[in-house]
Enzyme design. Structure first.
Site, mmCIF file in Angstrom:
data_model
loop_
_atom_site.group_PDB
_atom_site.id
_atom_site.type_symbol
_atom_site.label_atom_id
_atom_site.label_comp_id
_atom_site.label_asym_id
_atom_site.label_seq_id
_atom_site.Cartn_x
_atom_site.Cartn_y
_atom_site.Cartn_z
ATOM 1 N N SER A 33 0.863 -1.184 0.000
ATOM 2 C CA SER A 33 0.000 0.000 0.000
ATOM 3 C C SER A 33 0.901 1.236 0.000
ATOM 4 O O SER A 33 1.076 1.914 1.002
ATOM 5 C CB SER A 33 -0.899 -0.048 1.243
ATOM 6 N N GLY A 77 1.195 4.308 -1.007
ATOM 7 C CA GLY A 77 0.930 5.681 -0.587
ATOM 8 C C GLY A 77 1.086 5.879 0.913
ATOM 9 O O GLY A 77 1.384 6.986 1.369
ATOM 10 N N ASP A 78 0.899 4.819 1.678
ATOM 11 C CA ASP A 78 0.920 4.948 3.143
ATOM 12 C C ASP A 78 2.292 5.320 3.705
ATOM 13 O O ASP A 78 2.430 6.334 4.390
ATOM 14 C CB ASP A 78 0.432 3.652 3.798
ATOM 15 N N PRO A 79 3.322 4.503 3.483
ATOM 16 C CA PRO A 79 4.611 4.869 4.082
ATOM 17 C C PRO A 79 5.198 6.142 3.484
ATOM 18 O O PRO A 79 5.936 6.859 4.175
ATOM 19 C CB PRO A 79 5.502 3.647 3.791
ATOM 20 N N GLY A 83 3.567 8.763 5.346
ATOM 21 C CA GLY A 83 4.042 8.678 6.726
ATOM 22 C C GLY A 83 5.408 9.322 6.906
ATOM 23 O O GLY A 83 5.645 10.061 7.873
#
Lengths: 410, 364
Positions: free
Chosen positions: A172, A174-176, A179
């Site tokens: 996924s 886009g998440d890290p 972040g």
């Protein structure tokens, strides 16, 4: 012992899933006191993804959750209840940073938006990280990692050669990315506060953070109207470059020959001196044929051996390490990237270590992810200044709890 | 354009090495107000492309290292970002421990494919090598085809992103405590530390999960629409919303509400979802996404994004003067802090005299 950069910084962490927890994982590793806040009813659903089999409390025993929530404290409060909200604001008033990755409208609905937080603490730093931000026509779209990858333009850049279909990354992605950006925002806002005494409201949009990871594609689009070209595993900059199957189940190596000198070395490894004089233009023109030559060489070789042979000759090459082999990679092992951090709820297993290696202060992980509500009393009393009676009342009213009331929703 | 003071006002940064990781990290530092000096000379690796130059170098001051006392320049800086191979700094008289002992507040960020130590430290890597060695590539691409590298230079940008975030964090530490540090960023580790549930699921003895391409599950995948591509990504709790949006009673009232049944009949479900997406345009699907609060996304290209009213309204874009015209690029990664948009791409060596004057009191 040398101090870590964020020691003394306290973070009220309302984030869930992966983007926000990845940000606060970085902050915790840098020494911040991260207080992870969940509701008995609305808790981080990652808590039950991939649990230790056969446990009575899977929400305390999930490996995925453990990986990204170590060195955080757990505070459980129902923010939709006015008593929970009041207790939260007493804690938040003693925090430097509040960070959240709710859907764009949720923080305001809970009546803990920036203006409310600022009245609790005038110099507070709020980092929001909604998928599309809190303003703009797209703010109401719901999205996480793979949606972000599509809507940021990144997926349009990926695909097999000659095919239109865009590809998302296998994680996924886009998440890290969001972040890591959010973690940078915390440090920058603290620098600003140090200088001006003022807080900040960071309205990070995960989509915008991701778009910045391929800025050159926007140069091509805006200057020349170029549309993305799918090249599979090749590049238009050098050749040959590709992925080649080796011996074993789904074992592959990548090879990327940039310079003529590297090609010379590569031909030596391949035993094909007859091809050594090809220049870049010729290598590009005969790419498919060269792929076949490398593929034939690699086919029966052990992938580790193939990579080492090429690298020892000076040719950029690597294994396509899968999620199993990567735990055995000699480089990561030698650098002690994988650590065994005990968790009494879990079997012993290799976990990823600290992301940023500050060589001198050498940050290490101290403790596993918190069990649900583990630090509720400690934080409410020690940070929020609530009395034992007040805390007991919150438990009695179900505003806090040491277990989710709806464990089945995860 | 933000009128606000930038958070890195007055902070001096030297960028050395010249690849995407150092250039991207320093690009972000420049945007947030640092005075970034990029030192250029005889390059080691392949140069950046023209388009990468526009995005990554605009707004930076460019200095030629010929005859320059680079060590003095670095010691006049607050942050050094570099992506040379391990040992490259020391061979230029810039050994990190030595620099740090002369200037305790200095932050040094080194970004390399495999880190400063270990048996692979001298291995060569391009983007695809780093992407492969970090584990993400094994999970990317179609199940029955070759693993696929993601577009652009993601492994290198990830290294630069982490280098940037670590740099500002360590600089904050230097401001608060007086002590900087040397940060050893490995591109391989940046990727290996973001393997989601795939790393732990194997580490505890589970099978190696194969790459699933664009379809992890039927209700978590990319489908063709009438005029493009659309992603449907519904968590368990969002499946009902998705099915109601699809409007097929067999989905809302039939056995597919059961997650186990969905897992056991992925092709039947996918067929229904194909039927749904192929009967709508991307715009129609996004309207449905908004109304129903379903996680649907369409595959946008950079050109589509440049035309987005939402992004324009939020002020994402920076405009950079180039000899070919104005390039429009993603600007501030997030609003809320002062940002100094880069105006133009400086010429190589253009700022050597000015930087020597301002940073070194005129003495090379």
């Amino acid at each position: 012992m040398k101090k870590r950069p964020l020691e003394g910084v306290r973070v009220a962490d309302l984030t869930m899933m992966w983007a926000g927890p990845y940000a606060t994982k970085l902050l915790a590793e840098m020494g911040a006191d991260v207080i992870k806040i969940e509701s008995p009813r609305a808790w981080d659903n990652i808590r039950t993804l991939l649990p230790q089999p056969g446990v009575a409390d899977p929400w305390n025993s999930a490996f995925y959750f453990n990986e990204y929530n170590r060195d955080k404290r757990s505070l459980v409060l129902d923010l939709a209840d006015s008593r929970g909200r009041d207790a939260f604001l007493r804690v938040a008033a003693r925090c430097d940073v509040v960070i959240e990755n709710y859907r764009a409208d949720v923080l305001d609905r809970l009546e803990i938006g920036y203006d409310v937080l600022r009245s609790a603490r005038p110099d507070i730093i709020l980092v929001s990280m909604a998928a599309f931000g809190k303003s703009g026509a797209d703010r109401d779209f719901v999205g996480f990692g793979p949606v972000i990858e599509l809507m940021s333009g990144l997926a349009s850049l990926s695909g097999y050669a000659g095919e239109d279909e865009p590809f998302k990354t296998g994680i996924s992605y886009g998440d890290p990315v969001a972040g890591a950006y959010a973690a940078s925002a915390v440090a920058l806002a603290l620098l600003k506060r140090h200088r001006t005494g003022k807080g900040a409201y960071i309205d990070l949009a995960q989509r915008e953070a991701a778009a910045g990871m391929a800025g050159e594609a926007f140069v091509a689009a805006s200057l020349r109207g170029e549309q993305p070209v799918h090249r599979g595993n090749r590049t238009d900059r050098w050749a040959p470059q590709g992925v080649y199957r080796c011996a074993g189940d789904e074992q592959w190596i990548v090879v990327a020959v940039v310079t003529d000198q590297e090609w010379l070395a590569c031909c030596d490894v391949l035993g094909r001196a007859d091809l050594a004089s090809l220049d870049l233009a010729e290598r590009q023109a005969r790419h498919a044929e060269l792929d076949d030559v490398i593929a034939a060489w690699a086919r029966d070789r052990d992938p580790q051996d193939a990579m080492e042979t090429l690298q020892d000759a000076g040719v950029p090459a690597g294994r396509v390490l899968d999620s199993g082999e990567i735990h055995e990679d000699p480089q990561l092992i030698r650098r002690r990237f994988w650590v065994y951090l005990p968790n009494p709820k879990m079997i012993r297993y290799k976990q990823a270590g600290v992301s940023w290696r500050l060589v001198e202060c050498n940050p290490t992980l101290a403790r596993h992810s918190p069990v649900f509500g583990e630090h509720t009393r400690e934080v409410l009393a020690g940070v929020g200044g609530l009395s034992d009676e007040e805390i007991d009342a919150l438990y009695a009213a179900g505003v806090t709890s040491d277990a989710p009331v709806n464990p089945e929703v995860g | 354009v933000s009128e606000e003071e930038t958070p890195l006002e007055g902070v001096r940064v030297v960028e050395l090495g010249g690849g995407i990781p150092a250039a991207f990290a320093a690009h972000q530092l420049a945007g947030f107000g640092a005075d970034v000096v990029r030192i250029e000379g005889e390059g080691e690796g392949p140069p950046l492309t023209e388009d990468e130059n526009v995005y990554l170098l605009a707004g930076k001051r460019r200095v030629d290292d010929g005859g320059l006392d680079v060590r003095r320049l670095v010691l006049a800086a607050d942050i050094l970002v570099e992506d040379g191979h391990p040992g490259a700094l020391a061979s230029r008289g810039l050994a990190p421990a030595d620099l740090r002992s002369h200037k305790p507040s200095l932050v040094i960020v080194s970004m390399t494919p495999f880190g400063q130590t270990g048996p692979y430290r001298n291995y060569k890597a391009t983007n695809i090598v780093s992407f492969a060695m970090g584990g993400i590539m094994s999970l990317t691409g179609a199940f029955d085809r070759q693993p696929l590298v993601s577009g652009g230079s993601q492994a290198q940008y990830l290294g630069g992103l982490h280098g940037f975030a670590a740099a500002v964090t360590a600089h904050l530490g230097a401001v608060l405590n007086g002590e900087g540090d040397w940060i050893d960023i490995s591109l391989q580790e940046c990727a290996a530390g973001m393997l989601e549930l795939y790393a732990p699921s194997t580490a505890i003895g589970g099978p190696v999960l194969p790459r699933m391409g664009n379809h992890t599950r039927a209700e978590w995948g990319i489908y063709p629409s009438l005029d493009g591509w659309v992603g449907l990504f519904a968590l368990q709790r969002q499946v009902r919303n998705l099915f109601e949006a699809v409007g097929d009673p067999e989905l809302t009232d039939g056995p597919f509400v059961d997650s186990l049944y969905r897992l056991e009949h992925p092709e039947e479900l996918a067929a229904k979802l194909y039927q749904f997406t192929l009967s709508h345009t991307c715009d129609e699907l996004m309207d449905i996404a908004r109304e129903r609060k379903v996680p649907i996304g369409v595959a946008l290209t950079p050109t589509d994004l440049l035309a987005s009213s939402s992004l324009a309204e939020r002020g994402l874009w920076d405009e950079v003067e180039t000899p070919q015209g104005i390039a429009t690029v993603p600007g501030r990664p997030y609003p809320g802090l002062g940002w100094q948009p880069p105006r133009r791409l400086h010429r190589p060596g253009e700022d050597t005299a000015a930087v020597v004057d301002e940073w070194l009191g005129g003495q090379r």
